[in-house]
Design an enzyme around this catalytic site. Structure first.
Site, short mmCIF file in Angstrom:
data_model
loop_
_atom_site.label_atom_id
_atom_site.label_comp_id
_atom_site.label_asym_id
_atom_site.label_seq_id
_atom_site.Cartn_x
_atom_site.Cartn_y
_atom_site.Cartn_z
N SER A 167 0.81 -1.22 0.00
CA SER A 167 0.00 0.00 0.00
C SER A 167 0.84 1.27 0.00
O SER A 167 0.31 2.38 -0.07
CB SER A 167 -0.99 0.05 1.18
OG SER A 167 -0.34 0.41 2.39
N HIS A 200 9.60 27.27 11.87
CA HIS A 200 8.77 26.25 12.55
C HIS A 200 8.97 24.93 11.82
O HIS A 200 9.04 24.88 10.59
CB HIS A 200 7.29 26.63 12.51
CG HIS A 200 6.37 25.51 12.93
ND1 HIS A 200 6.19 25.16 14.24
CD2 HIS A 200 5.62 24.66 12.18
CE1 HIS A 200 5.34 24.15 14.31
NE2 HIS A 200 4.98 23.81 13.07
N SER A 202 7.52 20.77 12.00
CA SER A 202 6.67 19.78 12.64
C SER A 202 6.39 18.65 11.65
O SER A 202 6.61 18.79 10.45
CB SER A 202 5.36 20.40 13.13
OG SER A 202 4.58 20.83 12.03
N GLY A 204 3.22 17.13 11.77
CA GLY A 204 1.78 17.11 11.57
C GLY A 204 1.06 15.90 12.11
O GLY A 204 -0.05 15.59 11.67
N ARG A 205 1.65 15.22 13.08
CA ARG A 205 1.03 14.01 13.62
C ARG A 205 0.53 14.25 15.04
O ARG A 205 0.84 15.29 15.65
CB ARG A 205 2.02 12.84 13.57
CG ARG A 205 2.48 12.55 12.15
CD ARG A 205 3.57 11.51 12.09
NE ARG A 205 3.07 10.17 12.37
CZ ARG A 205 3.84 9.08 12.31
NH1 ARG A 205 5.12 9.19 11.98
NH2 ARG A 205 3.33 7.89 12.59
N SER A 210 3.69 12.85 17.58
CA SER A 210 3.81 14.27 17.25
C SER A 210 5.23 14.77 17.58
O SER A 210 5.77 14.48 18.64
CB SER A 210 2.78 15.08 18.04
OG SER A 210 2.94 16.46 17.80
N ASN A 214 10.16 25.21 17.42
CA ASN A 214 10.32 26.52 16.78
C ASN A 214 11.71 27.05 17.11
O ASN A 214 12.15 26.97 18.26
CB ASN A 214 9.26 27.50 17.29
CG ASN A 214 7.86 27.02 16.97
OD1 ASN A 214 7.49 26.84 15.82
ND2 ASN A 214 7.07 26.78 18.02
#
Length: 336
Positions: A167, A200, A202, A204-205, A210, A214
């Protein structure tokens, strides 16, 4: 993998052929044989010219199509092929859609590594995966403070794609918006400029996956002939303890990095070193090497290069900030 190795070997041979033609031309020029030397110079230039540039060069020989860049080619298409409307504002909108570039420029390297291989085995991922990076800059202001400085916003996205897994899920994506100001420096033969940025970063989780932080960083650009040295130092903006996804990230990323960039003809060699400066058993760091090289003609496109990338250490991605990764990848760089 065998195909990739063959491509790499052919690329090296291709670059050496062009260098030999230039050398032969220079020797003929020194001997006073200017006619033969000019022929070899033209041959070398034709071999090194990307196919898109050849197409544009052919168009410029046509009196009805005076174009010399891809942007001009798009504008030429709009001017000659599109029926104009009765509304000037609507015409301007169409022109912007069909021929505009919105003043976006490459920022960091834009690349696609179809195959990367991690020497470390992990239960949560395949060792083979695809990685790519997209990075653009949008100028905002120039000389606002009267110092010939430029203010820009930028966005960089780096993704790791498990293409060898069922997948083909995206394992990790890091998002890096920033705003920065760059100053030229004219009072030194070595220091060419410096930059101050708010960044910044990240993934995004959510929940335990997560990662974010910054930073404010300062970067300088030093030039010693073909060698550029780029030191960078940063300060992490503190967060509330309950909101901090990675409170010990400084222990792995440290407080800065040092980049060496060397240009040799159409090749560039870049080495970025990072260390937490702990001179004990807690010492952590990383090294990333990038070699951008000209592609063989049958693979060449405008301003694209082969890219060999080697990474060893911590911080290859945010999710791996505290995990050692030893990875090699081969692909194409669309900017450098």
């Amino acid at each position: 993998m065998n195909k990739l190795i063959l491509i790499l070997i052919s690329t090296i041979c291709f670059a050496e052929d062009i260098s030999k033609i230039y050398q032969d031309a220079q020797n003929l020029e020194k001997e006073g044989n200017f006619k033969e030397a000019m022929y070899l110079y033209k041959k070398a230039a034709n071999l090194s010219m990307p196919k898109e540039d050849k197409y544009i060069l052919d168009l410029t020989k046509n009196e009805d199509h005076k174009v010399d860049t891809f942007s001009n080619m798009k504008r030429d298409f709009y001017t000659t092929q599109i029926d104009k409307l009765g509304d000037n504002e609507a015409n301007e909108s169409l022109k912007q859609i069909l021929a505009g570039d919105f003043n976006l420029y490459p920022y960091k390297k834009n690349y696609l590594l179809p195959v990367t291989y991690d020497l470390n085995k992990s239960s949560d991922r395949k060792q083979f995966e695809t990685a790519y990076q997209i990075s653009v800059e949008k100028p905002i202001s120039y000389n606002f403070f009267g110092l010939n400085e430029s203010i820009s916003a930028a966005y960089t996205q780096k993704s790791f794609w498990q293409t060898s897994k069922d997948s083909s899920p995206f394992r990790e994506t890091n998002y890096m918006p920033e705003i920065f100001i760059q100053f030229p420096y004219k009072n030194s033969d070595t220091l060419k400029g410096y930059k101050i940025s708010l960044l910044h970063e990240s993934n995004g989780r959510n929940n335990e996956f997560s990662r974010s932080w910054n930073r404010i960083y300062a970067e300088a650009y030093l030039q010693l002939s073909s060698l550029f040295i780029i030191p960078k130092v940063w300060y992490r903006i503190p967060e509330n303890e309950k909101d901090d996804d990675n409170p010990n990230i400084d222990e792995y990323y440290g407080y800065g990095d040092l980049t060496f960039l060397y240009a040799y003809k159409r090749h560039t060699f870049e080495l970025t070193l990072r260390d937490n400066l702990r001179l004990n058993s807690q010492n952590k760091g990383s090294a990333e090497f990038n070699w951008a090289f000209p592609l063989p003609e049958f693979l060449s496109t405008n301003r694209s290069y082969g890219l060999l990338q080697i990474f060893s250490g911590y911080g290859n991605s945010l999710i791996d900030y505290d995990r050692e990764v030893n990875k090699i990848g081969l692909g194409i760089a669309f900017s450098r």
